[in-house]
Scaffold this active site. Structure first.
Site, PDB file in Angstrom:
ATOM      1  CE1 TYR A 114      72.414  21.501  -1.856  1.00  0.00           C
ATOM      2  CE2 TYR A 114      70.424  22.756  -1.418  1.00  0.00           C
ATOM      3  CZ  TYR A 114      71.716  22.406  -1.075  1.00  0.00           C
ATOM      4  OH  TYR A 114      72.297  22.936   0.040  1.00  0.00           O
ATOM      5  CD1 TRP A 116      69.973  21.509   3.017  1.00  0.00           C
ATOM      6  CD2 TRP A 116      70.056  21.226   5.237  1.00  0.00           C
ATOM      7  NE1 TRP A 116      71.111  22.123   3.480  1.00  0.00           N
ATOM      8  CE2 TRP A 116      71.186  21.968   4.845  1.00  0.00           C
ATOM      9  CE3 TRP A 116      69.884  20.941   6.594  1.00  0.00           C
ATOM     10  CZ2 TRP A 116      72.155  22.409   5.746  1.00  0.00           C
ATOM     11  CZ3 TRP A 116      70.843  21.382   7.496  1.00  0.00           C
ATOM     12  CH2 TRP A 116      71.965  22.099   7.072  1.00  0.00           C
TER      13      TRP A 116
HETATM   14  N1  LIG Z   1      67.631  34.003  -0.966  1.00  0.00           N
HETATM   15  C1  LIG Z   1      68.311  32.988  -0.438  1.00  0.00           C
HETATM   16  N2  LIG Z   1      68.045  31.732  -0.820  1.00  0.00           N
HETATM   17  C2  LIG Z   1      68.726  30.719  -0.294  1.00  0.00           C
HETATM   18  C3  LIG Z   1      69.734  30.932   0.679  1.00  0.00           C
HETATM   19  C4  LIG Z   1      70.013  32.283   1.069  1.00  0.00           C
HETATM   20  O1  LIG Z   1      70.898  32.550   1.892  1.00  0.00           O
HETATM   21  N3  LIG Z   1      69.268  33.270   0.498  1.00  0.00           N
HETATM   22  N4  LIG Z   1      70.394  29.881   1.231  1.00  0.00           N
HETATM   23  C5  LIG Z   1      70.471  28.650   0.443  1.00  0.00           C
HETATM   24  C6  LIG Z   1      70.928  27.525   1.243  1.00  0.00           C
HETATM   25  S1  LIG Z   1      72.372  27.770   2.106  1.00  0.00           S
HETATM   26  C7  LIG Z   1      70.299  26.319   1.259  1.00  0.00           C
HETATM   27  S2  LIG Z   1      71.054  25.006   2.051  1.00  0.00           S
HETATM   28  C8  LIG Z   1      69.035  26.098   0.538  1.00  0.00           C
HETATM   29  C9  LIG Z   1      68.064  25.143   1.266  1.00  0.00           C
HETATM   30  O2  LIG Z   1      67.125  24.652   0.368  1.00  0.00           O
HETATM   31  P1  LIG Z   1      66.377  23.248   0.603  1.00  0.00           P
HETATM   32  O3  LIG Z   1      67.273  22.297   1.292  1.00  0.00           O
HETATM   33  O4  LIG Z   1      65.805  22.836  -0.695  1.00  0.00           O
HETATM   34  O5  LIG Z   1      65.207  23.706   1.598  1.00  0.00           O
HETATM   35  P2  LIG Z   1      64.294  22.847   2.582  1.00  0.00           P
HETATM   36  O6  LIG Z   1      63.147  23.733   2.933  1.00  0.00           O
HETATM   37  O7  LIG Z   1      65.089  22.313   3.705  1.00  0.00           O
HETATM   38  O8  LIG Z   1      63.752  21.680   1.658  1.00  0.00           O
HETATM   39  C10 LIG Z   1      63.722  20.346   2.044  1.00  0.00           C
HETATM   40  C11 LIG Z   1      62.449  19.723   1.483  1.00  0.00           C
HETATM   41  O9  LIG Z   1      62.517  18.315   1.641  1.00  0.00           O
HETATM   42  C12 LIG Z   1      61.259  17.834   2.117  1.00  0.00           C
HETATM   43  N5  LIG Z   1      61.528  16.570   2.843  1.00  0.00           N
HETATM   44  C13 LIG Z   1      61.955  16.403   4.109  1.00  0.00           C
HETATM   45  N6  LIG Z   1      62.124  15.101   4.370  1.00  0.00           N
HETATM   46  C14 LIG Z   1      61.797  14.416   3.267  1.00  0.00           C
HETATM   47  C15 LIG Z   1      61.743  13.029   2.957  1.00  0.00           C
HETATM   48  O10 LIG Z   1      62.068  12.152   3.755  1.00  0.00           O
HETATM   49  N7  LIG Z   1      61.355  12.699   1.697  1.00  0.00           N
HETATM   50  C16 LIG Z   1      60.996  13.628   0.766  1.00  0.00           C
HETATM   51  N8  LIG Z   1      60.633  13.198  -0.439  1.00  0.00           N
HETATM   52  N9  LIG Z   1      61.018  14.951   1.058  1.00  0.00           N
HETATM   53  C17 LIG Z   1      61.415  15.346   2.288  1.00  0.00           C
HETATM   54  C18 LIG Z   1      60.716  18.947   2.986  1.00  0.00           C
HETATM   55  O11 LIG Z   1      59.319  18.867   3.098  1.00  0.00           O
HETATM   56  C19 LIG Z   1      61.201  20.181   2.206  1.00  0.00           C
HETATM   57  O12 LIG Z   1      60.245  20.596   1.263  1.00  0.00           O
HETATM   58  O13 LIG Z   1      68.391  27.358   0.320  1.00  0.00           O
HETATM   59  C20 LIG Z   1      69.216  28.281  -0.361  1.00  0.00           C
HETATM   60  N10 LIG Z   1      68.442  29.451  -0.693  1.00  0.00           N
HETATM   61  N1  LIG Z   2      67.829  28.493  12.325  1.00  0.00           N
HETATM   62  C1  LIG Z   2      68.426  28.131  11.178  1.00  0.00           C
HETATM   63  N2  LIG Z   2      69.756  27.860  11.177  1.00  0.00           N
HETATM   64  C2  LIG Z   2      70.380  27.526  10.012  1.00  0.00           C
HETATM   65  C3  LIG Z   2      69.654  27.393   8.798  1.00  0.00           C
HETATM   66  C4  LIG Z   2      68.242  27.684   8.831  1.00  0.00           C
HETATM   67  O1  LIG Z   2      67.532  27.610   7.803  1.00  0.00           O
HETATM   68  N3  LIG Z   2      67.688  28.052  10.033  1.00  0.00           N
HETATM   69  N4  LIG Z   2      70.294  26.999   7.659  1.00  0.00           N
HETATM   70  C5  LIG Z   2      71.588  26.334   7.776  1.00  0.00           C
HETATM   71  C6  LIG Z   2      72.287  26.396   6.484  1.00  0.00           C
HETATM   72  S1  LIG Z   2      71.725  25.414   5.215  1.00  0.00           S
HETATM   73  C7  LIG Z   2      73.362  27.164   6.266  1.00  0.00           C
HETATM   74  S2  LIG Z   2      74.156  27.114   4.753  1.00  0.00           S
HETATM   75  C8  LIG Z   2      73.882  28.062   7.300  1.00  0.00           C
HETATM   76  C9  LIG Z   2      74.164  29.430   6.690  1.00  0.00           C
HETATM   77  O2  LIG Z   2      74.988  30.170   7.497  1.00  0.00           O
HETATM   78  P1  LIG Z   2      75.303  31.666   7.078  1.00  0.00           P
HETATM   79  O3  LIG Z   2      75.504  31.732   5.612  1.00  0.00           O
HETATM   80  O4  LIG Z   2      76.394  32.147   7.927  1.00  0.00           O
HETATM   81  O5  LIG Z   2      73.917  32.339   7.501  1.00  0.00           O
HETATM   82  P2  LIG Z   2      73.087  33.635   7.103  1.00  0.00           P
HETATM   83  O6  LIG Z   2      72.030  33.716   8.135  1.00  0.00           O
HETATM   84  O7  LIG Z   2      72.674  33.548   5.688  1.00  0.00           O
HETATM   85  O8  LIG Z   2      74.101  34.824   7.243  1.00  0.00           O
HETATM   86  C10 LIG Z   2      74.717  35.152   8.474  1.00  0.00           C
HETATM   87  C11 LIG Z   2      74.815  36.650   8.607  1.00  0.00           C
HETATM   88  O9  LIG Z   2      75.715  37.182   7.655  1.00  0.00           O
HETATM   89  C12 LIG Z   2      75.421  38.576   7.530  1.00  0.00           C
HETATM   90  N5  LIG Z   2      75.815  39.028   6.201  1.00  0.00           N
HETATM   91  C13 LIG Z   2      75.147  38.879   5.046  1.00  0.00           C
HETATM   92  N6  LIG Z   2      75.831  39.430   4.023  1.00  0.00           N
HETATM   93  C14 LIG Z   2      76.971  39.931   4.559  1.00  0.00           C
HETATM   94  C15 LIG Z   2      78.090  40.617   4.029  1.00  0.00           C
HETATM   95  O10 LIG Z   2      78.202  40.860   2.813  1.00  0.00           O
HETATM   96  N7  LIG Z   2      79.082  40.969   4.890  1.00  0.00           N
HETATM   97  C16 LIG Z   2      79.010  40.698   6.210  1.00  0.00           C
HETATM   98  N8  LIG Z   2      80.043  41.051   6.973  1.00  0.00           N
HETATM   99  N9  LIG Z   2      77.949  40.076   6.762  1.00  0.00           N
HETATM  100  C17 LIG Z   2      76.957  39.685   5.938  1.00  0.00           C
HETATM  101  C18 LIG Z   2      73.928  38.705   7.730  1.00  0.00           C
HETATM  102  O11 LIG Z   2      73.678  39.800   8.602  1.00  0.00           O
HETATM  103  C19 LIG Z   2      73.523  37.364   8.290  1.00  0.00           C
HETATM  104  O12 LIG Z   2      72.705  37.448   9.437  1.00  0.00           O
HETATM  105  O13 LIG Z   2      72.947  28.222   8.360  1.00  0.00           O
HETATM  106  C20 LIG Z   2      72.462  26.974   8.858  1.00  0.00           C
HETATM  107  N10 LIG Z   2      71.715  27.267  10.050  1.00  0.00           N
HETATM  108 MO   LIG Z   3      72.826  25.830   3.339  1.00  0.00          MO
END
Ligand SMILES: Nc1nc2c(c(=O)[nH]1)N[C@H]1C(S)=C(S)[C@@H](COP(=O)(O)OP(=O)(O)OC[C@H]3O[C@@H](n4cnc5c(=O)[nH]c(N)nc54)[C@H](O)[C@@H]3O)O[C@H]1N2
Ligand SMILES: Nc1nc2c(c(=O)[nH]1)N[C@H]1C(S)=C(S)[C@@H](COP(=O)(O)OP(=O)(O)OC[C@H]3O[C@@H](n4cnc5c(=O)[nH]c(N)nc54)[C@H](O)[C@@H]3O)O[C@H]1N2
Ligand SMILES: [Mo]
Length: 768
Positions: A114, A116
């Site tokens: 998994y 991005w």
């Molecule tokens: N505690 C907590 N944890 C969370 C979340 C949270 O809300 N709280 N949110 C979750 C969510 S919503 C998401 S989407 C995940 C994100 O988790 P990931 O998508 O795993 O995070 P990234 O840091 O975007 O990792 C992408 C990796 O791909 C590598 N990469 C980029 N381009 C290439 C390429 O062309 N080739 C190869 N081989 N590698 C490449 C980058 O260097 C990077 O290490 O995290 C989750 N984790």
């Molecule tokens: N700059 C930036 N933008 C991103 C990403 C990033 O890594 N960086 N990641 C992208 C990805 S993969 C995803 S999935 C989306 C995620 O999008 P979201 O899941 O919406 O993003 P978060 O920042 O995890 O949470 C948004 C807000 O929800 C509030 N929140 C948390 N828990 C609760 C709750 O129980 N109740 C309520 N009412 N509020 C709560 C927190 O204050 C938080 O700031 O964002 C995307 N956008």
């Molecule tokens: Mo995400």
């Protein structure tokens, strides 16, 4: 014009003498993201992986023929690396794949991988891996996304397929024209609108929200965090205890029914299980809800009346369902919106993630680029994406997923390409314990991040600055053709080129490449896309013209989007794909699944970690681990934009001044954040913009253990996943409950350990 296409925007690049010297927003982008400046540090950073590298102990074991699971695993993350020539590294990878395939079968290979990766259609790293592994006979895969797995599993039973909802949210323009009130659970955070999965061309969400404000639509931010909605006239902040929104919503539902404000005609025509749902509300009045969510009962009732008074949109950020029982809160949103009866109208209804990313509510033309075909995977075994720790630690154990029981296969080899489990997985200590079990871990990475440091074999991947690609996803409104503007550092290669070389060792190169080079594949992607467009009567520019122009745009849809408009217009002709064809406020299918922690009507179930839990006596602060403002996940953590957002080189923990003074803490203190699972250091910033009792520590700081190799070591850099729980949302979805957990915080009084996360590992020469 040279361009970069990324998840956080499209940029114009200036390259002088083979060096990237400037990154500028494209003129088409009204709200460009500063995250792009970090690209300036990517090209030639000391952290780039330049040559294939193997963990020293792994190489010793392989050359001596002594491979032992337990021994090997314990040293991951603690040993230096030996760089190898490409030929030898490819031999080694091919030999490991062959050994595992022959001895244990393809069910012993985990290729779910998994993450991005980079935006761009052809060089989509996980797709490249999947295609390669399928040619080799298949792999154990993963399902759903960390972002919204709970939603993906529950919503098809309740209302519709997740992507059929997500891509068709009512546009901001329609809401501005016809709406009056938007109640946003989790707010509409500007920081998250910088990003979209698959890539971004124009950032349109910020303008969409400005449009709402200008039209006088009132915005209510229901969140522990004030900053989740930019302040301004017409904006109200209602602080709420984390993970209690379902209780708030049921309290609103109770009020609507008790005061006769619900839309009986809508419920009658479009919903099923209404009586069961309304019966389940007994006793769940505003007072009951207030005791749980800390929003005063009078305010809950006022909110219910306000929502019922005219066009109103009820929307919830994705974060709310990345929680224990995360399914319930989205079901409750749909249920309240059904009581209000505005689903399918242009000024109201419900939303699931306005503000969580750029495209929700701002979809443009539907042109989608053809995908890299990944072929057929004969291996049936899979995991729900966030069960990676359980998969590695508990082979043979069973789990339920969407009503069916499965079991975990025994994984011997992990192949990761394009994601970072040491960023995304909860409870890193438990993950690293489990990480010791596989015999072989192979990773393609661009940079020496924690994943690469915890692998056995690391192959250097090039970046999107160093290869050509086509970038677009459905509803982005443009296709961007990018060229390689820099030479890859050292011996880095594209993932595709790496897989082609490994496949050659099996005599399967042609099956992976189909005889095409990069140019041949890009041409194929475009011609496939053009063929599909032609079938719809649209003529796309030729490949040469696209390359020449660099960008082709498709504009906005002619008719504004209104979510579920067709269903509303005629629910008989356009039924939903639920068991009843209607919106299900009670689900007989879920009832038949008999999953203890997912009841058949939306229900507030007390999570194990929230401010009302017994555990809060020991760990009295509710930590939110939201998305970082200055980067995407862990990417470019070493770059200038991400570094500027740190304090004392560490991730910043926000805390309410009342909680700080109770602990004798002051602004800028370095603190230790801890619970029973782990601990990390962070730098303190005081803010009255978050509810007392809550703290925030965004994701993304690279895991940096004080004692490398010890899975339970303190992280000195501020990675919140040493604190979060691996507990799933429920037995229905097995989704990550990633967003929050209970912790406590104290001042770090000892000498400050240096942050070493951004230093490359130690390299040594091969012995003998
Ligand atoms: N505690 C907590 N944890 C969370 C979340 C949270 O809300 N709280 N949110 C979750 C969510 S919503 C998401 S989407 C995940 C994100 O988790 P990931 O998508 O795993 O995070 P990234 O840091 O975007 O990792 C992408 C990796 O791909 C590598 N990469 C980029 N381009 C290439 C390429 O062309 N080739 C190869 N081989 N590698 C490449 C980058 O260097 C990077 O290490 O995290 C989750 N984790
Ligand atoms: N700059 C930036 N933008 C991103 C990403 C990033 O890594 N960086 N990641 C992208 C990805 S993969 C995803 S999935 C989306 C995620 O999008 P979201 O899941 O919406 O993003 P978060 O920042 O995890 O949470 C948004 C807000 O929800 C509030 N929140 C948390 N828990 C609760 C709750 O129980 N109740 C309520 N009412 N509020 C709560 C927190 O204050 C938080 O700031 O964002 C995307 N956008
Ligand atoms: Mo995400």
């Amino acid at each position: 014009m040279a361009r970069a296409f990324t998840h956080w925007g499209t940029y114009e690049l200036t390259v002088v003498d083979g060096r990237l010297t400037a990154v500028d927003p494209i003129p088409e982008d009204p709200d460009p993201s500063p995250i792009g400046q970090g690209l300036l540090d990517l090209a030639d950073h000391p952290l780039r992986v330049r040559r294939p590298a193997v963990r020293r102990g792994f190489l010793d074991e392989v050359s001596s023929g002594r491979r032992s699971r337990a021994q090997s695993g314990r040293r991951r993350g603690a040993e230096p690396f030996v760089e190898l020539p490409w030929d030898e590294a490819v031999d080694l990878v091919a030999a490991e794949l062959e050994r595992v395939r022959v001895d244990h079968g393809n069910e012993a290979i985990f290729g779910g991988s998994y993450g991005w990766a980079s935006a761009g259609r052809f060089h989509d790293a996980p797709a490249q891996l999947h295609r390669f592994l399928n040619v080799l006979g298949g792999f154990v895969s993963s399902r759903c996304s960390y972002s919204y797995a709970a939603a993906q599993v529950i919503l098809p039973h309740v209302i519709a397929d997740w992507f059929d909802l997500l891509g068709y949210h009512t546009s901001f323009e329609e809401l501005a024209r016809h709406g009056r009130l938007v109640v946003a659970l989790g707010g509409l955070p500007a920081k998250n609108q910088q990003v979209d999965y698959g890539g971004t061309f124009r950032h349109l969400a910020p303008a969409g929200i400005r449009l709402l404000r200008d039209a006088g639509v009132r915005l209510v931010n229901v969140s522990p965090l004030r900053d989740d909605l930019e302040d301004g006239s017409g904006v109200t902040w209602i602080p709420i205890r984390p993970t209690t929104d379902t209780a708030l919503l049921l309290g609103i539902a109770h009020t609507l029914v008790a005061e006769g404000l619900h839309d009986e005609a809508f419920l009658e025509r479009y919903c099923s299980g209404v009586d069961r749902f309304i019966d389940s509300l007994a006793g769940h009045d505003a007072e009951w809800a207030a005791a749980i969510c800390a929003v005063p009962a009078e305010q809950i009732r006022a909110l219910a009346r306000d929502l019922a008074a005219g066009p109103s949109m009820l929307t919830a950020a994705w974060s709310l369902q990345r929680a224990e029982h995360g399914e319930q809160v989205y079901w409750a949103v749909v249920a309240v919106a059904s009581l209000l009866g505005q689903i399918g109208t242009p000024g109201g209804g419900f939303g699931l993630g306005y503000g969580s990313s750029n495209r929700v509510g701002s979809a443009e033309g539907t042109q989608a680029l053809a995908r890299l075909p990944v072929g057929h995977n004969p291996v049936q075994a899979f995991i729900p994406v966030a069960r990676i720790t359980d998969l590695l630690s508990s082979p043979g154990a069973s789990f339920t997923y969407d009503g069916v029981e499965y079991s975990y296969p025994d994984i011997r080899l992990v192949y990761w390409c394009g994601g970072n489990p040491l960023h995304h997985q909860q409870d890193i200590g438990a993950l690293l314990d489990a990480w010791q079990r596989p015999e072989t871990i192979i990773v393609h990475e661009q940079v020496w991040n924690p994943l690469a440091r915890h692998a056995d074999i690391v192959l250097p991947a090039s970046t999107n600055l160093e290869r050509s690609d086509l970038g677009s996803v459905a509803r982005m409104g443009a296709v961007v053709a990018t060229g390689a503007v820099l030479a890859p550092p050292g011996e880095a290669r594209s993932d595709h080129a790496i897989f082609a070389a490994i496949a050659a060792r099996f005599g399967l190169r042609e099956r992976v490449t189909l005889g095409r080079d990069e140019e041949g594949w890009l041409r194929w992607v475009w011609e496939e896309t053009a063929l599909r467009a032609r079938a719809r009567g649209e003529e796309l520019p030729t490949f040469e013209a696209l390359r020449e122009q660099g960008v082709a745009t498709f504009g906005r849809p002619e008719r504004p989007t209104v979510l579920l408009e067709a269903f509303r217009a005629d629910p008989v002709a356009n039924p939903l794909h639920t068991s009843s064809g209607r919106i299900e406020l009670y689900s007989p299918v879920i009832e038949a699944f008999a999953v203890a922690d997912c009841p058949p009507t939306p229900t507030w179930l007390s999570p194990q970690e929230w401010l009302g839990a017994p555990l809060a006596a020991e760990f009295p602060l509710h930590l939110l681990t939201n998305q970082p403002v200055a980067k995407l996940h862990s990417q470019l953590d070493f770059g200038r934009v991400a570094r500027a957002a740190k304090r004392s080189e560490r991730e910043v923990l926000h805390m309410n001044p009342a909680d700080a003074s109770a602990r004798g803490l002051i602004d800028a203190d370095v603190v230790r954040v801890f619970n029973r699972r782990g601990s990390c250091l962070a730098a303190l910033r005081l803010s009255d913009g978050l509810m007392a009792g809550t703290v925030t520590l965004p994701t993304g700081a690279w895991y940096d253990p004080l004692e490398p190799g010890d899975p339970h070591s303190m992280c000195v850099h501020g990675n919140p996943n040493v604190l979060t729980s691996n507990r799933p949302a429920s037995g229905l979805s097995q989704a990550p409950a990633a967003q929050s957990c209970l912790v406590d915080v104290e001042r770090w009084n000892a000498a400050l350990p240096p942050v070493r996360a951004h230093q490359p590992p130690v390299f040594v020469a091969r012995e003998g």
